[in-house]
Design an enzyme around this catalytic site. Structure first.
Site, PDB file in Angstrom:
ATOM      1  N   ASP A 283       0.829  -1.203   0.000  1.00  0.00           N
ATOM      2  CA  ASP A 283       0.000   0.000   0.000  1.00  0.00           C
ATOM      3  C   ASP A 283       0.866   1.258   0.000  1.00  0.00           C
ATOM      4  O   ASP A 283       2.001   1.244   0.487  1.00  0.00           O
ATOM      5  CB  ASP A 283      -0.921  -0.013   1.238  1.00  0.00           C
ATOM      6  CG  ASP A 283      -2.127   0.890   1.053  1.00  0.00           C
ATOM      7  OD1 ASP A 283      -2.379   1.356  -0.078  1.00  0.00           O
ATOM      8  OD2 ASP A 283      -2.826   1.145   2.051  1.00  0.00           O
TER       9      ASP A 283
ATOM     10  N   ASN B  48     -10.761  -2.411  -6.071  1.00  0.00           N
ATOM     11  CA  ASN B  48      -9.976  -1.408  -6.795  1.00  0.00           C
ATOM     12  C   ASN B  48     -10.579  -0.994  -8.147  1.00  0.00           C
ATOM     13  O   ASN B  48     -10.164   0.002  -8.748  1.00  0.00           O
ATOM     14  CB  ASN B  48      -8.527  -1.878  -6.992  1.00  0.00           C
ATOM     15  CG  ASN B  48      -7.696  -1.836  -5.725  1.00  0.00           C
ATOM     16  OD1 ASN B  48      -6.819  -2.677  -5.508  1.00  0.00           O
ATOM     17  ND2 ASN B  48      -7.946  -0.864  -4.851  1.00  0.00           N
TER      18      ASN B  48
END
Ligand code: IPE
Ligand code: IPE
Ligand code: MG
Length: 239
Positions: A17, A65
């Site tokens: 991330d 996503n």
């Protein structure tokens, strides 16, 4: 810890991330963060292999996503496409076995083909197992696994009472791969974001503030040091 041997986790999973924040901090477009992140994955795979880690699983693109702007989704898919098409020689040289986890059916056909080719060409390699999670969500993985089990019950090849934990593990995309010993998440967020929910039942969790594009071998070693200071009890008593 002093009287115990230093342990290298057999399976390390990583929620990579912070690519976007890394880029923003430098005044770059988010996609530059993803490009740098992709380079880091390749290096970490080599480092993990040299350290004796047997399985590395990375979260590259979640079922959530798709909610990002089309341009970013396209850039991420293009990076994955490039990886699938260019990494075969390196995988052959380093004896890496690739498996993509997640629902591949939603990916573009050429990407699906490139994945299938890479998986096929590397399936007999005996070195590190490298799992890349693409269009992966743990709940979706469980939904698909449960559907497979239900189909077997419906056609009479499986009895409901034979659905044990091993059968459930075997119905998931990670079938045959041991559960992660260590789960790392970068860039300060302390959540799981729908990653490997079944498999991390007893994983040690490690969070670092480093953004993924800044992650390196030293950071991986720090995570493994922290892992070595954990007492894994599995519900029992300290030995
Ligand atoms: C991780 O970086 C890569 C993916 C989720 C594909 P992010 O893109 O989530 O970066 P941040 O969290 O916005 O900084
Ligand atoms: C998790 O990161 C997914 C990947 C690393 C591929 P996100 O950046 O998408 O997670 P949230 O949205 O912050 O939970
Ligand atoms: Mg993020």
């Amino acid at each position: 810890m002093s009287d115990k041997e230093y342990r290298i986790p057999a399976h390390v999973a990583i929620i990579m991330d912070g690519n976007g924040r890394w880029a923003k901090k430098r005044g770059l477009p988010r996609t530059m963060g993803h490009a740098q992140g992709a380079k880091v994955v390749e290096q970490i795979l080599e480092d993990a292999d040299h350290m004796g880690i047997r399985y590395l699983t990375v979260y590259a693109f979640s079922t959530e996503n798709w909610a990002r702007p089309d341009s970013e989704v396209t850039a991420l898919m293009n990076l994955l496409r490039t990886y699938m098409k260019t990494s075969l020689a390196k995988c052959a040289k380093n004896n890496v076995r690739i498996r993509v986890i997640g629902d591949k059916t939603r990916l573009d056909e050429d990407l699906q083909k490139a994945i299938a080719h890479l998986e096929e060409e590397t399936k007999n390699n005996t070195g590190i197992g490298f799992q890349i999670a693409i269009n992966y969500g743990a709940r979706d993985e469980m939904r698909r696994g449960i559907q497979d089990l239900a189909r077997k019950v419906a056609d009479g090849t499986l009895k409901p009472e034979d659905i044990d934990e091993a059968a459930i593990s075997g119905s998931l995309d990670t079938a045959g791969i041991p559960d992660p010993d260590l789960l790392i998440r970068t860039c300060g967020e302390e959540r799981i974001s729908n990653f490997l929910l079944w498999q991390i039942a007893y994983s040690e969790l490690y969070f670092t503030d480093k953004a993924w594009p800044d992650f390196d071998k030293e950071e991986l070693e720090k995570a493994i040091d922290a892992f070595n200071h954990r007492e894994r009890r599995y519900g029992g008593l300290v030995s």
